[in-house]
Design a protein around this motif. Structure first.
Motif, PDB file in Angstrom:
ATOM      1  N   THR A 116       0.828  -1.202   0.000  1.00 56.43           N
ATOM      2  CA  THR A 116       0.000   0.000   0.000  1.00 56.43           C
ATOM      3  C   THR A 116       0.865   1.256   0.000  1.00 56.43           C
ATOM      4  O   THR A 116       0.558   2.242  -0.670  1.00 56.43           O
ATOM      5  CB  THR A 116      -0.944   0.007   1.219  1.00 56.43           C
ATOM      6  N   LEU A 117       1.961   1.228   0.741  1.00 58.81           N
ATOM      7  CA  LEU A 117       2.883   2.358   0.760  1.00 58.81           C
ATOM      8  C   LEU A 117       3.534   2.560  -0.603  1.00 58.81           C
ATOM      9  O   LEU A 117       3.674   3.693  -1.075  1.00 58.81           O
ATOM     10  CB  LEU A 117       3.962   2.131   1.826  1.00 58.81           C
ATOM     11  N   ALA A 118       3.884   1.477  -1.263  1.00 61.72           N
ATOM     12  CA  ALA A 118       4.539   1.587  -2.571  1.00 61.72           C
ATOM     13  C   ALA A 118       3.563   2.060  -3.647  1.00 61.72           C
ATOM     14  O   ALA A 118       3.940   2.840  -4.538  1.00 61.72           O
ATOM     15  CB  ALA A 118       5.133   0.246  -2.965  1.00 61.72           C
ATOM     16  N   LEU A 119       2.316   1.620  -3.580  1.00 68.10           N
ATOM     17  CA  LEU A 119       1.353   1.979  -4.622  1.00 68.10           C
ATOM     18  C   LEU A 119       0.695   3.341  -4.379  1.00 68.10           C
ATOM     19  O   LEU A 119       0.599   4.164  -5.283  1.00 68.10           O
ATOM     20  CB  LEU A 119       0.268   0.912  -4.744  1.00 68.10           C
ATOM     21  N   ASN A 120       0.224   3.570  -3.175  1.00 65.53           N
ATOM     22  CA  ASN A 120      -0.565   4.770  -2.889  1.00 65.53           C
ATOM     23  C   ASN A 120       0.193   5.802  -2.063  1.00 65.53           C
ATOM     24  O   ASN A 120      -0.274   6.919  -1.908  1.00 65.53           O
ATOM     25  CB  ASN A 120      -1.847   4.411  -2.147  1.00 65.53           C
ATOM     26  N   GLY A 121       1.280   5.399  -1.445  1.00 62.00           N
ATOM     27  CA  GLY A 121       1.987   6.323  -0.566  1.00 62.00           C
ATOM     28  C   GLY A 121       1.338   6.416   0.815  1.00 62.00           C
ATOM     29  O   GLY A 121       1.644   7.314   1.579  1.00 62.00           O
ATOM     30  N   GLY A 122       0.465   5.481   1.158  1.00 64.21           N
ATOM     31  CA  GLY A 122      -0.208   5.480   2.462  1.00 64.21           C
ATOM     32  C   GLY A 122      -0.032   4.137   3.144  1.00 64.21           C
ATOM     33  O   GLY A 122       0.955   3.436   2.921  1.00 64.21           O
ATOM     34  N   GLN A 123      -0.979   3.832   4.005  1.00 63.18           N
ATOM     35  CA  GLN A 123      -0.937   2.538   4.690  1.00 63.18           C
ATOM     36  C   GLN A 123      -2.318   1.914   4.709  1.00 63.18           C
ATOM     37  O   GLN A 123      -3.295   2.550   4.343  1.00 63.18           O
ATOM     38  CB  GLN A 123      -0.406   2.704   6.118  1.00 63.18           C
ATOM     39  N   LEU A 124      -2.390   0.681   5.151  1.00 61.66           N
ATOM     40  CA  LEU A 124      -3.675  -0.006   5.257  1.00 61.66           C
ATOM     41  C   LEU A 124      -4.539   0.695   6.295  1.00 61.66           C
ATOM     42  O   LEU A 124      -4.033   1.387   7.181  1.00 61.66           O
ATOM     43  CB  LEU A 124      -3.466  -1.461   5.667  1.00 61.66           C
ATOM     44  N   PRO A 125      -5.844   0.532   6.211  1.00 55.07           N
ATOM     45  CA  PRO A 125      -6.714   1.136   7.226  1.00 55.07           C
ATOM     46  C   PRO A 125      -6.369   0.611   8.623  1.00 55.07           C
ATOM     47  O   PRO A 125      -5.872  -0.511   8.794  1.00 55.07           O
ATOM     48  CB  PRO A 125      -8.114   0.697   6.819  1.00 55.07           C
ATOM     49  N   LEU A 126      -6.617   1.443   9.599  1.00 48.96           N
ATOM     50  CA  LEU A 126      -6.277   1.111  10.985  1.00 48.96           C
ATOM     51  C   LEU A 126      -6.985  -0.163  11.443  1.00 48.96           C
ATOM     52  O   LEU A 126      -6.392  -0.980  12.158  1.00 48.96           O
ATOM     53  CB  LEU A 126      -6.658   2.280  11.898  1.00 48.96           C
ATOM     54  N   LEU A 127      -8.201  -0.376  11.023  1.00 47.96           N
ATOM     55  CA  LEU A 127      -8.960  -1.557  11.428  1.00 47.96           C
ATOM     56  C   LEU A 127      -8.289  -2.842  10.935  1.00 47.96           C
ATOM     57  O   LEU A 127      -8.221  -3.838  11.673  1.00 47.96           O
ATOM     58  CB  LEU A 127     -10.391  -1.468  10.894  1.00 47.96           C
ATOM     59  N   VAL A 128      -7.746  -2.829   9.735  1.00 45.39           N
ATOM     60  CA  VAL A 128      -7.071  -4.007   9.187  1.00 45.39           C
ATOM     61  C   VAL A 128      -5.789  -4.289   9.977  1.00 45.39           C
ATOM     62  O   VAL A 128      -5.491  -5.443  10.316  1.00 45.39           O
ATOM     63  CB  VAL A 128      -6.759  -3.807   7.688  1.00 45.39           C
ATOM     64  N   ASN A 129      -5.033  -3.215  10.259  1.00 46.41           N
ATOM     65  CA  ASN A 129      -3.804  -3.397  11.049  1.00 46.41           C
ATOM     66  C   ASN A 129      -4.118  -3.911  12.453  1.00 46.41           C
ATOM     67  O   ASN A 129      -3.418  -4.792  12.977  1.00 46.41           O
ATOM     68  CB  ASN A 129      -3.030  -2.086  11.126  1.00 46.41           C
ATOM     69  N   LEU A 130      -5.139  -3.359  13.088  1.00 46.26           N
ATOM     70  CA  LEU A 130      -5.497  -3.813  14.442  1.00 46.26           C
ATOM     71  C   LEU A 130      -5.974  -5.263  14.433  1.00 46.26           C
ATOM     72  O   LEU A 130      -5.655  -6.031  15.351  1.00 46.26           O
ATOM     73  CB  LEU A 130      -6.575  -2.904  15.028  1.00 46.26           C
ATOM     74  N   PHE A 131      -6.746  -5.634  13.415  1.00 39.82           N
ATOM     75  CA  PHE A 131      -7.201  -7.023  13.322  1.00 39.82           C
ATOM     76  C   PHE A 131      -6.022  -7.976  13.165  1.00 39.82           C
ATOM     77  O   PHE A 131      -5.967  -9.027  13.814  1.00 39.82           O
ATOM     78  CB  PHE A 131      -8.178  -7.191  12.156  1.00 39.82           C
ATOM     79  N   ALA A 132      -5.061  -7.627  12.334  1.00 43.59           N
ATOM     80  CA  ALA A 132      -3.889  -8.484  12.119  1.00 43.59           C
ATOM     81  C   ALA A 132      -3.064  -8.592  13.396  1.00 43.59           C
ATOM     82  O   ALA A 132      -2.601  -9.681  13.770  1.00 43.59           O
ATOM     83  CB  ALA A 132      -3.036  -7.934  10.979  1.00 43.59           C
ATOM     84  N   LEU A 133      -2.870  -7.475  14.075  1.00 42.20           N
ATOM     85  CA  LEU A 133      -2.102  -7.506  15.334  1.00 42.20           C
ATOM     86  C   LEU A 133      -2.848  -8.262  16.429  1.00 42.20           C
ATOM     87  O   LEU A 133      -2.230  -8.981  17.230  1.00 42.20           O
ATOM     88  CB  LEU A 133      -1.766  -6.084  15.779  1.00 42.20           C
ATOM     89  N   ALA A 134      -4.161  -8.125  16.486  1.00 41.40           N
ATOM     90  CA  ALA A 134      -4.949  -8.867  17.481  1.00 41.40           C
ATOM     91  C   ALA A 134      -4.889 -10.362  17.212  1.00 41.40           C
ATOM     92  O   ALA A 134      -4.741 -11.166  18.142  1.00 41.40           O
ATOM     93  CB  ALA A 134      -6.391  -8.378  17.479  1.00 41.40           C
ATOM     94  N   ALA A 135      -4.976 -10.746  15.947  1.00 39.50           N
ATOM     95  CA  ALA A 135      -4.885 -12.169  15.601  1.00 39.50           C
ATOM     96  C   ALA A 135      -3.507 -12.718  15.951  1.00 39.50           C
ATOM     97  O   ALA A 135      -3.380 -13.823  16.506  1.00 39.50           O
ATOM     98  CB  ALA A 135      -5.170 -12.369  14.118  1.00 39.50           C
ATOM     99  N   ALA A 136      -2.456 -11.958  15.657  1.00 41.71           N
ATOM    100  CA  ALA A 136      -1.101 -12.403  15.970  1.00 41.71           C
ATOM    101  C   ALA A 136      -0.893 -12.498  17.480  1.00 41.71           C
ATOM    102  O   ALA A 136      -0.304 -13.461  17.980  1.00 41.71           O
ATOM    103  CB  ALA A 136      -0.080 -11.454  15.354  1.00 41.71           C
ATOM    104  N   SER A 137      -1.370 -11.512  18.225  1.00 36.14           N
ATOM    105  CA  SER A 137      -1.209 -11.526  19.688  1.00 36.14           C
ATOM    106  C   SER A 137      -1.949 -12.698  20.318  1.00 36.14           C
ATOM    107  O   SER A 137      -1.417 -13.395  21.195  1.00 36.14           O
ATOM    108  CB  SER A 137      -1.725 -10.219  20.282  1.00 36.14           C
ATOM    109  N   THR A 138      -3.166 -12.924  19.862  1.00 40.15           N
ATOM    110  CA  THR A 138      -3.949 -14.042  20.393  1.00 40.15           C
ATOM    111  C   THR A 138      -3.278 -15.373  20.074  1.00 40.15           C
ATOM    112  O   THR A 138      -3.215 -16.266  20.929  1.00 40.15           O
ATOM    113  CB  THR A 138      -5.369 -14.012  19.798  1.00 40.15           C
ATOM    114  N   ALA A 139      -2.760 -15.505  18.878  1.00 35.72           N
ATOM    115  CA  ALA A 139      -2.087 -16.749  18.493  1.00 35.72           C
ATOM    116  C   ALA A 139      -0.816 -16.969  19.314  1.00 35.72           C
ATOM    117  O   ALA A 139      -0.524 -18.100  19.710  1.00 35.72           O
ATOM    118  CB  ALA A 139      -1.767 -16.719  17.001  1.00 35.72           C
ATOM    119  N   ILE A 140      -0.079 -15.900  19.591  1.00 37.02           N
ATOM    120  CA  ILE A 140       1.142 -16.044  20.393  1.00 37.02           C
ATOM    121  C   ILE A 140       0.801 -16.475  21.817  1.00 37.02           C
ATOM    122  O   ILE A 140       1.441 -17.372  22.384  1.00 37.02           O
ATOM    123  CB  ILE A 140       1.944 -14.728  20.375  1.00 37.02           C
ATOM    124  N   VAL A 141      -0.204 -15.835  22.394  1.00 38.45           N
ATOM    125  CA  VAL A 141      -0.622 -16.220  23.755  1.00 38.45           C
ATOM    126  C   VAL A 141      -1.094 -17.669  23.775  1.00 38.45           C
ATOM    127  O   VAL A 141      -0.752 -18.442  24.687  1.00 38.45           O
ATOM    128  CB  VAL A 141      -1.717 -15.263  24.274  1.00 38.45           C
TER     129      VAL A 141
END
Length: 117
Positions: free
Chosen positions: A25-50
């Motif tokens: 997304t940074l390379a194509l648009n110069g921005g980032q993914l929506p905050l909700l997508v990033n939070l969902f990915a981090l929540a899934a990763a955190s839950t899986a690690i725990v």
């Protein structure tokens, strides 16, 4: 595949997708993914690690309990074998010292007080 390794794979894939999505997304648009997508990915990763850590601790505890149980069973078998030999020897020695006609006489009833005599 065990629960622990499945959780590790989920965490790895989740973090990889989050980072890859942000880089693309940074390379194509110069921005980032929506905050909700990033939070969902981090929540899934955190839950899986725990979940992976808890599964590993559960496996370790289960292994220790199994080892302790096996040790206690073996120790109780040794004690039973040793105690059984002592009791057998005592009874045989008693019978040999008093002859074949010796009888084992049970004790009288307990609970007799001075009032019953």
């Amino acid at each position: 595949m065990t629960l622990k390794w499945l959780a590790v794979v989920v965490a790895t894939v989740s973090v990889t997708l989050c980072v890859t999505g942000n880089v693309v997304t940074l390379a194509l648009n110069g921005g980032q993914l929506p905050l909700l997508v990033n939070l969902f990915a981090l929540a899934a990763a955190s839950t899986a690690i725990v979940l992976a850590v808890v599964a590993e601790l559960h496996d370790r505890l289960n292994d220790r309990l199994t080892a302790l149980t096996e040790f206690l069973v073996e120790r109780l078998r040794e004690i039973e074998a040793h105690t059984g030999d002592r009791n057998t020897g005592f009874v045989e020695g008693y019978l040999l010292s008093h002859g074949q006609e010796a009888a084992v006489v049970p004790f009288g009833r307990r609970g007799r007080g001075a009032a019953e005599r």
